[in-house]
Design a protein around this motif. Structure first.
Motif, PDB file in Angstrom:
ATOM      1  N   ASN A  82      -4.770  -8.091  -2.526  1.00 50.59           N
ATOM      2  CA  ASN A  82      -3.932  -9.270  -1.949  1.00 50.59           C
ATOM      3  C   ASN A  82      -4.596 -10.414  -1.966  1.00 50.59           C
ATOM      4  O   ASN A  82      -5.755 -10.063  -1.157  1.00 50.59           O
ATOM      5  N   ASP A  83      -4.028 -11.443  -1.875  1.00 47.08           N
ATOM      6  CA  ASP A  83      -4.697 -12.714  -1.320  1.00 47.08           C
ATOM      7  C   ASP A  83      -4.414 -12.971   0.160  1.00 47.08           C
ATOM      8  O   ASP A  83      -3.764 -11.929   0.664  1.00 47.08           O
ATOM      9  N   VAL A  84      -5.001 -13.872   0.582  1.00 47.61           N
ATOM     10  CA  VAL A  84      -4.845 -14.102   1.958  1.00 47.61           C
ATOM     11  C   VAL A  84      -3.483 -14.399   2.384  1.00 47.61           C
ATOM     12  O   VAL A  84      -3.186 -13.830   3.790  1.00 47.61           O
ATOM     13  N   LYS A  85      -2.510 -14.669   1.637  1.00 46.31           N
ATOM     14  CA  LYS A  85      -1.131 -14.650   2.037  1.00 46.31           C
ATOM     15  C   LYS A  85      -0.494 -13.645   1.640  1.00 46.31           C
ATOM     16  O   LYS A  85       0.840 -13.394   2.051  1.00 46.31           O
ATOM     17  N   GLY A  86      -1.081 -12.385   1.198  1.00 45.36           N
ATOM     18  CA  GLY A  86      -0.363 -11.133   0.951  1.00 45.36           C
ATOM     19  C   GLY A  86       0.207 -11.069  -0.315  1.00 45.36           C
ATOM     20  O   GLY A  86       1.001 -10.104  -0.793  1.00 45.36           O
ATOM     21  N   GLU A  87      -0.061 -12.104  -1.217  1.00 46.38           N
ATOM     22  CA  GLU A  87       0.359 -12.066  -2.617  1.00 46.38           C
ATOM     23  C   GLU A  87      -0.373 -11.051  -3.333  1.00 46.38           C
ATOM     24  O   GLU A  87      -1.441 -11.009  -3.325  1.00 46.38           O
ATOM     25  N   VAL A  88       0.199 -10.107  -4.161  1.00 41.11           N
ATOM     26  CA  VAL A  88      -0.417  -9.445  -5.084  1.00 41.11           C
ATOM     27  C   VAL A  88      -1.310 -10.077  -6.199  1.00 41.11           C
ATOM     28  O   VAL A  88      -0.597 -10.745  -6.752  1.00 41.11           O
ATOM     29  N   LEU A  89      -2.704  -9.979  -6.068  1.00 46.27           N
ATOM     30  CA  LEU A  89      -3.533 -10.526  -7.080  1.00 46.27           C
ATOM     31  C   LEU A  89      -3.626  -9.229  -8.218  1.00 46.27           C
ATOM     32  O   LEU A  89      -3.686  -9.844  -9.471  1.00 46.27           O
ATOM     33  N   GLY A  90      -3.632  -8.189  -8.144  1.00 49.21           N
ATOM     34  CA  GLY A  90      -3.983  -7.054  -9.042  1.00 49.21           C
ATOM     35  C   GLY A  90      -3.979  -5.591  -8.423  1.00 49.21           C
ATOM     36  O   GLY A  90      -3.604  -5.417  -7.202  1.00 49.21           O
ATOM     37  N   TYR A  91      -4.041  -4.810  -9.589  1.00 49.27           N
ATOM     38  CA  TYR A  91      -3.890  -3.374  -8.868  1.00 49.27           C
ATOM     39  C   TYR A  91      -5.054  -2.698  -9.640  1.00 49.27           C
ATOM     40  O   TYR A  91      -5.754  -2.831 -10.650  1.00 49.27           O
ATOM     41  N   GLY A  92      -5.556  -1.614  -8.937  1.00 49.40           N
ATOM     42  CA  GLY A  92      -6.640  -0.742  -9.392  1.00 49.40           C
ATOM     43  C   GLY A  92      -5.901   0.602  -9.390  1.00 49.40           C
ATOM     44  O   GLY A  92      -5.261   1.008  -8.471  1.00 49.40           O
ATOM     45  N   ALA A  93      -6.204   1.373 -10.314  1.00 46.81           N
ATOM     46  CA  ALA A  93      -5.701   2.992 -10.304  1.00 46.81           C
ATOM     47  C   ALA A  93      -6.775   3.977 -10.800  1.00 46.81           C
ATOM     48  O   ALA A  93      -7.558   3.514 -11.725  1.00 46.81           O
ATOM     49  N   HIS A  94      -6.907   5.036 -10.152  1.00 51.28           N
ATOM     50  CA  HIS A  94      -7.566   6.147 -10.439  1.00 51.28           C
ATOM     51  C   HIS A  94      -6.464   7.059 -10.918  1.00 51.28           C
ATOM     52  O   HIS A  94      -5.517   7.652 -10.417  1.00 51.28           O
ATOM     53  N   ILE A  95      -6.769   7.594 -12.274  1.00 47.65           N
ATOM     54  CA  ILE A  95      -5.816   8.290 -13.002  1.00 47.65           C
ATOM     55  C   ILE A  95      -6.589   9.630 -13.345  1.00 47.65           C
ATOM     56  O   ILE A  95      -7.701   9.568 -13.935  1.00 47.65           O
ATOM     57  N   GLU A  96      -6.023  10.860 -13.155  1.00 50.94           N
ATOM     58  CA  GLU A  96      -6.553  12.120 -13.255  1.00 50.94           C
ATOM     59  C   GLU A  96      -5.635  13.049 -14.139  1.00 50.94           C
ATOM     60  O   GLU A  96      -4.500  12.799 -13.863  1.00 50.94           O
ATOM     61  N   LEU A  97      -6.129  13.691 -14.963  1.00 49.56           N
ATOM     62  CA  LEU A  97      -5.502  14.736 -15.582  1.00 49.56           C
ATOM     63  C   LEU A  97      -6.386  16.121 -15.795  1.00 49.56           C
ATOM     64  O   LEU A  97      -7.513  15.934 -16.143  1.00 49.56           O
ATOM     65  N   SER A  98      -5.603  17.342 -15.330  1.00 49.63           N
ATOM     66  CA  SER A  98      -6.247  18.384 -15.291  1.00 49.63           C
ATOM     67  C   SER A  98      -5.351  19.351 -15.994  1.00 49.63           C
ATOM     68  O   SER A  98      -4.137  19.350 -15.907  1.00 49.63           O
ATOM     69  N   CYS A  99      -5.939  20.282 -16.495  1.00 50.54           N
ATOM     70  CA  CYS A  99      -5.327  21.921 -16.765  1.00 50.54           C
ATOM     71  C   CYS A  99      -5.592  22.911 -15.807  1.00 50.54           C
ATOM     72  O   CYS A  99      -6.756  22.835 -15.592  1.00 50.54           O
ATOM     73  N   ARG A 100      -4.652  23.253 -15.116  1.00 54.56           N
ATOM     74  CA  ARG A 100      -5.005  24.073 -13.848  1.00 54.56           C
ATOM     75  C   ARG A 100      -4.484  25.654 -14.084  1.00 54.56           C
ATOM     76  O   ARG A 100      -3.526  25.403 -14.825  1.00 54.56           O
ATOM     77  N   GLU A 101      -5.136  26.584 -13.704  1.00 53.26           N
ATOM     78  CA  GLU A 101      -4.714  27.792 -14.042  1.00 53.26           C
ATOM     79  C   GLU A 101      -4.698  28.724 -12.738  1.00 53.26           C
ATOM     80  O   GLU A 101      -5.637  28.512 -11.862  1.00 53.26           O
TER      81      GLU A 101
END
Length: 127
Positions: free
Chosen positions: A53-72
């Motif tokens: 966010n900028d200093v006014k609270g407006e969204v500048l952008g997003y970051g995402a950590h994306i995971e995919l796993s096969c679990r057993e």
């Protein structure tokens, strides 16, 4: 299975159903079949979102950590009554983008991870 998204991810425009659909469509396209069977392996997706966010609270952008796993399902050799779900395959990806492209970029990254999983499975299980 998609881990429940946090409020920040939902505010960014993501939802569990659409992310699960991306994975299901990729599996169906490659004729992988049903992965989540009783006691069998499952595909598990997780997305963690951070907002800039900028200093006014407006969204500048997003970051995402994306995971995919096969679990057993696994158990301890010393105590077969103790069971848990263990990853047998795992890949992750980080994407950063502006708000307008964010959901498209996350979906694309998740599709790429799903394809990588399918390629890896196919490489160790040739027909």
């Amino acid at each position: 299975v998609i881990e429940p998204l946090d409020p920040e991810a939902k505010k960014a425009g993501l939802n569990e159903a659409s992310l699960a659909k991306v994975i299901q469509q990729r599996l169906a396209k490659r004729k992988f079949g049903a992965v989540a069977m009783a006691g069998g392996p499952e595909i598990y997706g997780r997305v963690v979102v951070l907002t800039s966010n900028d200093v006014k609270g407006e969204v500048l952008g997003y970051g995402a950590h994306i995971e995919l796993s096969c679990r057993e399902k696994a158990f301890l050799a010393r105590d077969k009554m103790t069971t848990f779900t263990a990853p047998i395959w795992f890949k992750g990806n980080v994407t950063v983008s502006n708000p307008k492209q964010f959901t498209t970029n996350v979906v694309s990254a998740l599709a790429t991870l799903t394809d990588q999983f399918l390629n890896d499975v196919q490489s160790v299980n040739p027909k």
